[in-house]
Structures are given as structure tokens and as C-alpha cells.
Write a protein that holds these residues in place. Structure first.
Motif, mmCIF file in Angstrom:
data_model
loop_
_atom_site.group_PDB
_atom_site.id
_atom_site.type_symbol
_atom_site.label_atom_id
_atom_site.label_comp_id
_atom_site.label_asym_id
_atom_site.label_seq_id
_atom_site.Cartn_x
_atom_site.Cartn_y
_atom_site.Cartn_z
ATOM 1 N N GLN A 13 1.009 1.339 -17.702
ATOM 2 C CA GLN A 13 -0.133 1.871 -18.444
ATOM 3 C C GLN A 13 -1.272 2.223 -17.493
ATOM 4 N N PRO A 14 -2.116 3.135 -17.887
ATOM 5 C CA PRO A 14 -3.291 3.460 -17.055
ATOM 6 C C PRO A 14 -4.087 2.205 -16.732
ATOM 7 N N GLY A 15 -4.502 2.118 -15.485
ATOM 8 C CA GLY A 15 -5.216 0.929 -15.015
ATOM 9 C C GLY A 15 -4.315 -0.143 -14.456
ATOM 10 N N GLY A 16 -3.019 0.033 -14.626
ATOM 11 C CA GLY A 16 -2.073 -0.970 -14.164
ATOM 12 C C GLY A 16 -1.721 -0.822 -12.691
ATOM 13 N N SER A 17 -0.791 -1.673 -12.260
ATOM 14 C CA SER A 17 -0.390 -1.719 -10.842
ATOM 15 C C SER A 17 1.127 -1.684 -10.711
ATOM 16 N N LEU A 18 1.558 -1.158 -9.583
ATOM 17 C CA LEU A 18 2.961 -1.195 -9.188
ATOM 18 C C LEU A 18 3.036 -1.387 -7.684
ATOM 19 N N ARG A 19 4.142 -1.954 -7.247
ATOM 20 C CA ARG A 19 4.364 -2.128 -5.809
ATOM 21 C C ARG A 19 5.710 -1.505 -5.456
ATOM 22 N N LEU A 20 5.663 -0.511 -4.603
ATOM 23 C CA LEU A 20 6.887 0.150 -4.153
ATOM 24 C C LEU A 20 7.337 -0.460 -2.824
ATOM 25 N N ARG A 66 -7.518 2.595 -3.800
ATOM 26 C CA ARG A 66 -6.643 2.138 -4.888
ATOM 27 C C ARG A 66 -5.258 1.727 -4.370
ATOM 28 N N PHE A 67 -4.765 2.429 -3.376
ATOM 29 C CA PHE A 67 -3.435 2.169 -2.822
ATOM 30 C C PHE A 67 -3.556 1.520 -1.449
ATOM 31 N N THR A 68 -2.601 0.663 -1.139
ATOM 32 C CA THR A 68 -2.555 0.023 0.177
ATOM 33 C C THR A 68 -1.132 0.095 0.717
ATOM 34 N N LEU A 80 4.085 -0.050 -0.699
ATOM 35 C CA LEU A 80 2.923 0.674 -1.216
ATOM 36 C C LEU A 80 2.430 -0.059 -2.451
ATOM 37 N N GLN A 81 1.298 -0.728 -2.317
ATOM 38 C CA GLN A 81 0.672 -1.398 -3.451
ATOM 39 C C GLN A 81 -0.244 -0.395 -4.131
ATOM 40 N N MET A 82 0.014 -0.146 -5.397
ATOM 41 C CA MET A 82 -0.739 0.863 -6.139
ATOM 42 C C MET A 82 -1.494 0.183 -7.275
ATOM 43 N N ASN A 83 -2.804 0.242 -7.219
ATOM 44 C CA ASN A 83 -3.663 -0.350 -8.240
ATOM 45 C C ASN A 83 -4.463 0.736 -8.954
ATOM 46 N N SER A 84 -5.010 0.384 -10.074
ATOM 47 C CA SER A 84 -5.836 1.305 -10.866
ATOM 48 C C SER A 84 -5.140 2.648 -11.063
ATOM 49 N N LEU A 85 -3.889 2.587 -11.442
ATOM 50 C CA LEU A 85 -3.105 3.806 -11.617
ATOM 51 C C LEU A 85 -3.622 4.631 -12.781
#
Length: 116
Positions: A13-20, A66-68, A80-85
Motif C-alpha cells: 500500500q502507499p506509504g509502505g515498505s519493501l526490501r529487495l 526514501r530508498f537505501t 534495496l530498502q524502499m520506504n514511503s512507497l
């Protein structure tokens, strides 16, 4: 056999996070730069972030803050840590590796969908 295996994509969902994650096979030697690119439907592939073997990072303006990106050199793995998607981050994300011999490898891509 040289392989880059990506994981971690999905629906968020918007605002969520994922880690690739992207793991390179042991047959890949002398990795210099590891990175992530993405391609949204109807758009050209664009750079998201890169990291050198020395830890120097580079980010697209659209993901800064937002991404690291990070890497484990011993395991030939990049993260790839993705926050505030947001929905504009929806794309196929592909891992890229460049060796010191200027040999380039690509992963198969993983889908990231940001939607409510």
C-alpha cells in the motif's frame, strides 16, 4: 553459470515498505558496481540506485531520502530498502552488476506494485 537472483518484490500500500535482495552467483568475480534499475509500463528503464565496492552510493532524485541501497561483498548480494512507497514507484525492478573487467549482468526482474 552466472546468475543474479532477485527477491522481495510484491504488492504494498502507499506509504509502505519493501526490501529487495539480489544475490549473485559465486562465479561472478571482481564485482565493482551493484545497482537497481526499474522500468514502469510505457516508460524507459531508469536508474534507481548504485553502490560501488567501496560503498559509494548514487540515487535517483526521485528516491533520495526514501530508498537505501546496501551490499554484502562477501555474499555478492545487494539490497534495496524502499520506504514511503508511492504509486509512482510501481515498476519492474532489476538488479545490475558491473565487474572491474567491464562485464555486465542483469537479473530477471521483480515486480513492485504500490496500490491501495
Amino acid at each position: 553459470q552466472v546468475q543474479l537472483v532477485e527477491s522481495g518484490g510484491g504488492l504494498v500500500q502507499p506509504g509502505g515498505s519493501l526490501r529487495l535482495s539480489c544475490a549473485g552467483s559465486k562465479s561472478i568475480f571482481s564485482i565493482y558496481v551493484m545497482g537497481w534499475y526499474r522500468q514502469a509500463p510505457g516508460k524507459q528503464r531508469e536508474l534507481v540506485a548504485t553502490i560501488t565496492s567501496g560503498g559509494r552510493t548514487n540515487y535517483a532524485d526521485s528516491v533520495k531520502g526514501r530508498f537505501t541501497i546496501s551490499r554484502d561483498n562477501a555474499k555478492n548480494t545487494v539490497f534495496l530498502q524502499m520506504n514511503s512507497l508511492n504509486p509512482e514507484d510501481t515498476a519492474v525492478y532489476s538488479c545490475n552488476v558491473l565487474t572491474t573487467l567491464n562485464i555486465e549482468y542483469w537479473g530477471q526482474g521483480t515486480q513492485v506494485t504500490v496500490s491501495s
